[in-house]
Design a protein around this motif. Structure first.
Motif, PDB file in Angstrom:
ATOM      1  N   GLY A  20      -0.145  -7.098  -6.373  1.00  0.00           N
ATOM      2  CA  GLY A  20      -0.378  -5.677  -6.239  1.00  0.00           C
ATOM      3  C   GLY A  20      -0.571  -5.127  -4.847  1.00  0.00           C
ATOM      4  O   GLY A  20      -0.738  -3.923  -4.685  1.00  0.00           O
ATOM      5  N   ALA A  21      -0.557  -5.967  -3.838  1.00  0.00           N
ATOM      6  CA  ALA A  21      -0.708  -5.464  -2.468  1.00  0.00           C
ATOM      7  C   ALA A  21       0.568  -4.729  -2.053  1.00  0.00           C
ATOM      8  O   ALA A  21       1.672  -5.165  -2.369  1.00  0.00           O
ATOM      9  CB  ALA A  21      -0.988  -6.611  -1.501  1.00  0.00           C
ATOM     10  N   THR A  22       0.402  -3.636  -1.368  1.00  0.00           N
ATOM     11  CA  THR A  22       1.563  -2.889  -0.897  1.00  0.00           C
ATOM     12  C   THR A  22       2.099  -3.512   0.387  1.00  0.00           C
ATOM     13  O   THR A  22       1.405  -4.290   1.045  1.00  0.00           O
ATOM     14  CB  THR A  22       1.193  -1.418  -0.631  1.00  0.00           C
ATOM     15  OG1 THR A  22       0.224  -1.373   0.420  1.00  0.00           O
ATOM     16  CG2 THR A  22       0.642  -0.757  -1.877  1.00  0.00           C
ATOM     17  N   ARG A  23       3.325  -3.142   0.731  1.00  0.00           N
ATOM     18  CA  ARG A  23       3.912  -3.635   1.985  1.00  0.00           C
ATOM     19  C   ARG A  23       3.078  -3.217   3.180  1.00  0.00           C
ATOM     20  O   ARG A  23       2.888  -3.979   4.116  1.00  0.00           O
ATOM     21  CB  ARG A  23       5.335  -3.107   2.142  1.00  0.00           C
ATOM     22  CG  ARG A  23       6.313  -3.749   1.237  1.00  0.00           C
ATOM     23  CD  ARG A  23       7.691  -3.209   1.481  1.00  0.00           C
ATOM     24  NE  ARG A  23       8.623  -3.909   0.610  1.00  0.00           N
ATOM     25  CZ  ARG A  23       9.837  -3.514   0.371  1.00  0.00           C
ATOM     26  NH1 ARG A  23      10.291  -2.419   0.944  1.00  0.00           N
ATOM     27  NH2 ARG A  23      10.612  -4.203  -0.424  1.00  0.00           N
ATOM     28  N   ILE A  24       2.584  -2.001   3.125  1.00  0.00           N
ATOM     29  CA  ILE A  24       1.801  -1.472   4.253  1.00  0.00           C
ATOM     30  C   ILE A  24       0.501  -2.255   4.411  1.00  0.00           C
ATOM     31  O   ILE A  24       0.122  -2.599   5.530  1.00  0.00           O
ATOM     32  CB  ILE A  24       1.505   0.030   4.035  1.00  0.00           C
ATOM     33  CG1 ILE A  24       2.790   0.771   3.875  1.00  0.00           C
ATOM     34  CG2 ILE A  24       0.591   0.558   5.090  1.00  0.00           C
ATOM     35  CD1 ILE A  24       3.177   1.747   4.902  1.00  0.00           C
ATOM     36  N   SER A  25      -0.185  -2.538   3.298  1.00  0.00           N
ATOM     37  CA  SER A  25      -1.453  -3.267   3.408  1.00  0.00           C
ATOM     38  C   SER A  25      -1.233  -4.688   3.909  1.00  0.00           C
ATOM     39  O   SER A  25      -2.013  -5.194   4.716  1.00  0.00           O
ATOM     40  CB  SER A  25      -2.198  -3.271   2.072  1.00  0.00           C
ATOM     41  OG  SER A  25      -1.489  -4.004   1.100  1.00  0.00           O
ATOM     42  N   LEU A 102       9.566  -7.759   9.104  1.00  0.00           N
ATOM     43  CA  LEU A 102      10.671  -8.465   8.449  1.00  0.00           C
ATOM     44  C   LEU A 102      10.209  -9.253   7.238  1.00  0.00           C
ATOM     45  O   LEU A 102      10.912  -9.314   6.220  1.00  0.00           O
ATOM     46  CB  LEU A 102      11.373  -9.388   9.454  1.00  0.00           C
ATOM     47  CG  LEU A 102      12.136  -8.676  10.570  1.00  0.00           C
ATOM     48  CD1 LEU A 102      12.680  -9.684  11.571  1.00  0.00           C
ATOM     49  CD2 LEU A 102      13.238  -7.807  10.006  1.00  0.00           C
ATOM     50  N   ILE A 103       9.044  -9.871   7.322  1.00  0.00           N
ATOM     51  CA  ILE A 103       8.576 -10.698   6.209  1.00  0.00           C
ATOM     52  C   ILE A 103       8.115  -9.840   5.033  1.00  0.00           C
ATOM     53  O   ILE A 103       8.257 -10.241   3.884  1.00  0.00           O
ATOM     54  CB  ILE A 103       7.477 -11.686   6.667  1.00  0.00           C
ATOM     55  CG1 ILE A 103       7.421 -12.906   5.761  1.00  0.00           C
ATOM     56  CG2 ILE A 103       6.124 -11.053   6.701  1.00  0.00           C
ATOM     57  CD1 ILE A 103       8.537 -13.840   5.934  1.00  0.00           C
ATOM     58  N   THR A 104       7.604  -8.644   5.315  1.00  0.00           N
ATOM     59  CA  THR A 104       7.182  -7.782   4.208  1.00  0.00           C
ATOM     60  C   THR A 104       8.371  -7.114   3.527  1.00  0.00           C
ATOM     61  O   THR A 104       8.224  -6.628   2.415  1.00  0.00           O
ATOM     62  CB  THR A 104       6.192  -6.694   4.677  1.00  0.00           C
ATOM     63  OG1 THR A 104       6.780  -5.924   5.721  1.00  0.00           O
ATOM     64  CG2 THR A 104       4.897  -7.310   5.147  1.00  0.00           C
ATOM     65  N   ARG A 105       9.525  -7.084   4.173  1.00  0.00           N
ATOM     66  CA  ARG A 105      10.720  -6.477   3.585  1.00  0.00           C
ATOM     67  C   ARG A 105      11.475  -7.431   2.654  1.00  0.00           C
ATOM     68  O   ARG A 105      12.393  -7.017   1.965  1.00  0.00           O
ATOM     69  CB  ARG A 105      11.686  -6.016   4.689  1.00  0.00           C
ATOM     70  CG  ARG A 105      11.118  -5.011   5.652  1.00  0.00           C
ATOM     71  CD  ARG A 105      10.881  -3.688   5.050  1.00  0.00           C
ATOM     72  NE  ARG A 105      12.126  -3.141   4.526  1.00  0.00           N
ATOM     73  CZ  ARG A 105      12.208  -2.075   3.756  1.00  0.00           C
ATOM     74  NH1 ARG A 105      11.122  -1.442   3.422  1.00  0.00           N
ATOM     75  NH2 ARG A 105      13.364  -1.658   3.322  1.00  0.00           N
ATOM     76  N   LYS A 106      11.083  -8.709   2.651  1.00  0.00           N
ATOM     77  CA  LYS A 106      11.796  -9.681   1.814  1.00  0.00           C
ATOM     78  C   LYS A 106      11.511  -9.430   0.333  1.00  0.00           C
ATOM     79  O   LYS A 106      10.451  -8.934  -0.037  1.00  0.00           O
ATOM     80  CB  LYS A 106      11.367 -11.104   2.172  1.00  0.00           C
ATOM     81  CG  LYS A 106      11.945 -11.586   3.466  1.00  0.00           C
ATOM     82  CD  LYS A 106      11.710 -13.049   3.623  1.00  0.00           C
ATOM     83  CE  LYS A 106      12.496 -13.537   4.818  1.00  0.00           C
ATOM     84  NZ  LYS A 106      12.528 -14.978   4.885  1.00  0.00           N
ATOM     85  N   ASN A 107      12.474  -9.814  -0.493  1.00  0.00           N
ATOM     86  CA  ASN A 107      12.341  -9.697  -1.933  1.00  0.00           C
ATOM     87  C   ASN A 107      11.317 -10.716  -2.424  1.00  0.00           C
ATOM     88  O   ASN A 107      11.452 -11.907  -2.162  1.00  0.00           O
ATOM     89  CB  ASN A 107      13.694  -9.931  -2.581  1.00  0.00           C
ATOM     90  CG  ASN A 107      13.684  -9.664  -4.061  1.00  0.00           C
ATOM     91  OD1 ASN A 107      12.636  -9.514  -4.670  1.00  0.00           O
ATOM     92  ND2 ASN A 107      14.875  -9.614  -4.634  1.00  0.00           N
ATOM     93  N   ILE A 108      10.322 -10.258  -3.178  1.00  0.00           N
ATOM     94  CA  ILE A 108       9.247 -11.130  -3.655  1.00  0.00           C
ATOM     95  C   ILE A 108       9.794 -12.246  -4.533  1.00  0.00           C
ATOM     96  O   ILE A 108       9.411 -13.415  -4.390  1.00  0.00           O
ATOM     97  CB  ILE A 108       8.194 -10.320  -4.442  1.00  0.00           C
ATOM     98  CG1 ILE A 108       7.577  -9.242  -3.579  1.00  0.00           C
ATOM     99  CG2 ILE A 108       7.116 -11.222  -4.985  1.00  0.00           C
ATOM    100  CD1 ILE A 108       6.736  -8.263  -4.358  1.00  0.00           C
ATOM    101  N   ALA A 109      10.685 -11.910  -5.449  1.00  0.00           N
ATOM    102  CA  ALA A 109      11.221 -12.906  -6.380  1.00  0.00           C
ATOM    103  C   ALA A 109      11.994 -13.999  -5.647  1.00  0.00           C
ATOM    104  O   ALA A 109      11.857 -15.186  -5.969  1.00  0.00           O
ATOM    105  CB  ALA A 109      12.123 -12.230  -7.405  1.00  0.00           C
TER     106      ALA A 109
END
Length: 117
Positions: A20-25, A102-109
């Protein structure tokens, strides 16, 4: 180095995002960690510069300078506040900001299943 560190932490970051953490957090958490490390490094560098310069002066020059002369006369705090601290913040943003983005933009799955390296 920060980019490879972020790559090794990709699954940890993906788990944060999955719960549930957002990309921004996540981005600000990574930037906070990086800024803290850069700040500690800058403080240690400032604190160690005078003792190290006196040690180098005594080793290299062997006390040949008179007592009123030294390699570094004094530590000017205005230089630290106006130049060293802003540079530390800039390096923190450059060395941590791009890898964190860059790492927060990656697809979680993709990250959690191992990615497609």
């Amino acid at each position: 180095l920060n980019f490879s560190n972020m790559e090794s932490r990709a699954s940890e970051i993906a788990i944060f995002r999955a719960i549930g953490a957002t990309r921004i957090s996540v981005f600000f958490q990574i930037m906070g960690e990086n800024f803290f490390l850069v700040l500690i490094g800058a403080i240690l560098g400032v604190l160690l510069v005078l003792p190290m310069s006196y040690g180098v002066q005594s080793l290299v020059l062997g006390g040949s300078l008179n007592e009123k002369m030294s390699l570094i006369a004094s530590l000017d705090m205005s230089v630290i506040w106006c130049q060293v601290l802003p540079l530390a913040i800039l390096f923190s943003l450059l060395s941590g900001g791009l890898p964190a983005y860059l790492i927060t933009r990656k697809n979680i799955a993709e990250v959690l299943k191992g990615g497609n390296e």
